[in-house]
Write an enzyme that holds these catalytic residues in place. Structure first.
Site, PDB file in Angstrom:
ATOM      1  NE  ARG A 157      84.654 -36.312  -1.076  1.00 57.96           N
ATOM      2  CZ  ARG A 157      84.529 -34.975  -1.028  1.00 57.96           C
ATOM      3  NH1 ARG A 157      84.859 -34.318   0.062  1.00 57.96           N
ATOM      4  NH2 ARG A 157      84.063 -34.309  -2.064  1.00 57.96           N
ATOM      5  CD  GLU A 176      80.696 -37.035   5.272  1.00 58.52           C
ATOM      6  OE1 GLU A 176      80.052 -36.272   4.529  1.00 58.52           O
ATOM      7  OE2 GLU A 176      81.924 -36.986   5.401  1.00 58.52           O
ATOM      8  CG  HIS A 204      81.353 -32.909   4.133  1.00 56.02           C
ATOM      9  ND1 HIS A 204      81.416 -34.116   3.488  1.00 56.02           N
ATOM     10  CD2 HIS A 204      82.070 -32.054   3.369  1.00 56.02           C
ATOM     11  CE1 HIS A 204      82.132 -33.994   2.373  1.00 56.02           C
ATOM     12  NE2 HIS A 204      82.539 -32.741   2.294  1.00 56.02           N
ATOM     13  CB  ILE A 205      80.730 -27.085   7.450  1.00 54.80           C
ATOM     14  CG1 ILE A 205      81.698 -27.213   8.640  1.00 54.80           C
ATOM     15  CG2 ILE A 205      79.342 -27.574   7.833  1.00 54.80           C
ATOM     16  CD1 ILE A 205      81.384 -26.263   9.798  1.00 54.80           C
TER      17      ILE A 205
HETATM   18  C1  8YV Z   1      81.214 -29.715  -0.700  1.00 55.44           C
HETATM   19  C2  8YV Z   1      83.445 -30.868  -0.639  1.00 55.44           C
HETATM   20  O1  8YV Z   1      80.651 -28.581  -0.257  1.00 55.44           O
HETATM   21  O2  8YV Z   1      83.916 -29.762  -2.624  1.00 55.44           O
HETATM   22  C3  8YV Z   1      84.010 -30.800  -1.997  1.00 55.44           C
HETATM   23  O3  8YV Z   1      84.547 -31.800  -2.482  1.00 55.44           O
HETATM   24  O4  8YV Z   1      83.685 -31.769   0.086  1.00 55.44           O
HETATM   25  C4  8YV Z   1      82.614 -29.742  -0.144  1.00 55.44           C
HETATM   26  O5  8YV Z   1      83.221 -28.568  -0.537  1.00 55.44           O
HETATM   27  C5  8YV Z   1      80.388 -30.847  -0.242  1.00 55.44           C
HETATM   28  O6  8YV Z   1      80.910 -31.991  -0.764  1.00 55.44           O
HETATM   29  C6  8YV Z   1      78.940 -30.692  -0.672  1.00 55.44           C
HETATM   30  O7  8YV Z   1      78.643 -31.272  -1.903  1.00 55.44           O
END
Ligand code: 8YV
Length: 319
Positions: free
Chosen positions: A237, A266, A285-286
């Site tokens: 994060r 973001e 964020h992929i």
């Molecule tokens: C999500 C992520 O796809 O799962 C998580 O915590 O960061 C990612 O895998 C993203 O947050 C979309 O909601």
């Protein structure tokens, strides 16, 4: 019939599954979040919400949701949800652990490799017509094999990254709230203090969840402890890091480079200072974004909703 509100356009198959049992309404866009007013309006008669990380589930929203039984968040992280408030209202929260572990570890390790071997710079070098001849130190990067990786946050994804690191014969250090004896056996991983990890690692990989304790935990002091040859990778994060401290560390050569999937706020725009640095690899964020994994995450959310609205135990409740 109970109502489910889905805050982003998802796969038709998921909507079909939910529509067999419930009245489903879906925000019709996949590339922009539902406006707050619309979410508040929709939640007033909803029994379930299928939310994204971009939706804030807080006291104000819950006050307006008298029928709500479950919030199914399409992510393993749930820092967009005020857990205490949700629990106070007797609402169940679910997330999507496990199904995204390996995919997110793949992306994390790709960021590490891409930064160390200067892949983006090298690709641009060819595209910009700069490749005129071979030269001994052309785009020379840093080795990955036999180096030391330090993983901050040794949950499932951290351990999946450690497994990949072992394939590269790396030494594994980790820092997490409680030691993980299984990881120590499997990867010969060593539990160390944060300072030791920062000082000894060639690659510092941050996968810590965002909590009150971890917010801003990596700042100027921490980057100053890292080796000048080390890389910083963040696929957890953004707000765990003080971004301006990271930018200064990169600009001043306190660290060698960074690979980032997450950011303080973001989305970031193309004039963000991090993007002016050639030693930064940035992706939007992929982490969990393979087709198969994103589908599995959607399916897990739908299954959790089906269970809870039918009076059964949720599959992956956040407790
Ligand atoms: C999500 C992520 O796809 O799962 C998580 O915590 O960061 C990612 O895998 C993203 O947050 C979309 O909601």
């Amino acid at each position: 019939m109970k109502k489910v509100f889905v805050t982003r356009k998802l796969d038709d198959e998921i909507i079909d599954q939910l529509s067999q049992h419930f009245k489903v309404e879906e925000w019709p866009h996949d590339d922009r979040p539902v406006p707050r007013e619309e979410l508040i309006k929709q939640v007033s008669d909803s029994h379930a919400l299928l939310t994204m990380l971009s939706d804030q589930v807080d006291a104000e929203l819950l006050e307006k949701a008298p029928k709500l039984e479950i919030v199914a968040n399409l992510a393993v992280g749930y820092d967009n949800i005020d857990i205490n408030e949700v629990k106070k209202h007797g609402v169940i929260i679910t997330n999507t652990p496990d199904v995204l572990t390996e995919t997110t570890a793949d992306l994390t390790f790709s960021l590490l490799m891409t930064a160390a071997r200067r892949m983006i710079e090298a690709d641009q070098y060819i595209r910009n017509g700069k490749w005129q001849s071979w030269s001994p130190y052309l785009l020379a990067g840093s080795d990955i094999h036999h180096k030391t990786i330090g993983i901050i946050g040794m949950g499932n994804i951290g351990q999946a990254v450690a497994r990949r690191a072992k394939g590269f014969e790396m030494d594994v250090l980790y820092h997490t709230r409680s030691p993980k004896p299984k990881a120590e056996d499997e990867f010969n991983a060593k539990h160390v203090s944060l300072d030791e990890l920062l000082e000894q690692s060639d690659f510092v990989v941050c996968l810590a969840p965002l909590t009150k304790e971890t917010r801003g935990m990596l700042g100027a002091e921490q980057f100053a402890r890292m080796k000048t040859s080390a890389f910083f990778i963040n696929a957890g994060r953004g707000p765990v890091v003080n971004e301006s401290a990271l930018i200064s560390a990169l600009q001043n050569g306190e660290i060698a480079g960074a690979g980032l999937d997450v950011f303080e706020e973001e989305p970031i725009s193309s004039d963000h200072p991090l993007l002016s640095l050639s030693n930064v690899v940035a992706v939007p964020h992929i982490g969990s974004s393979s087709r198969a994994t994103r589908f599995a995450m959607m399916k897990l959310c739908a299954d959790n909703i089906e269970h809870v609205l039918n009076g059964k135990e949720p599959i992956t409740e956040v407790r």
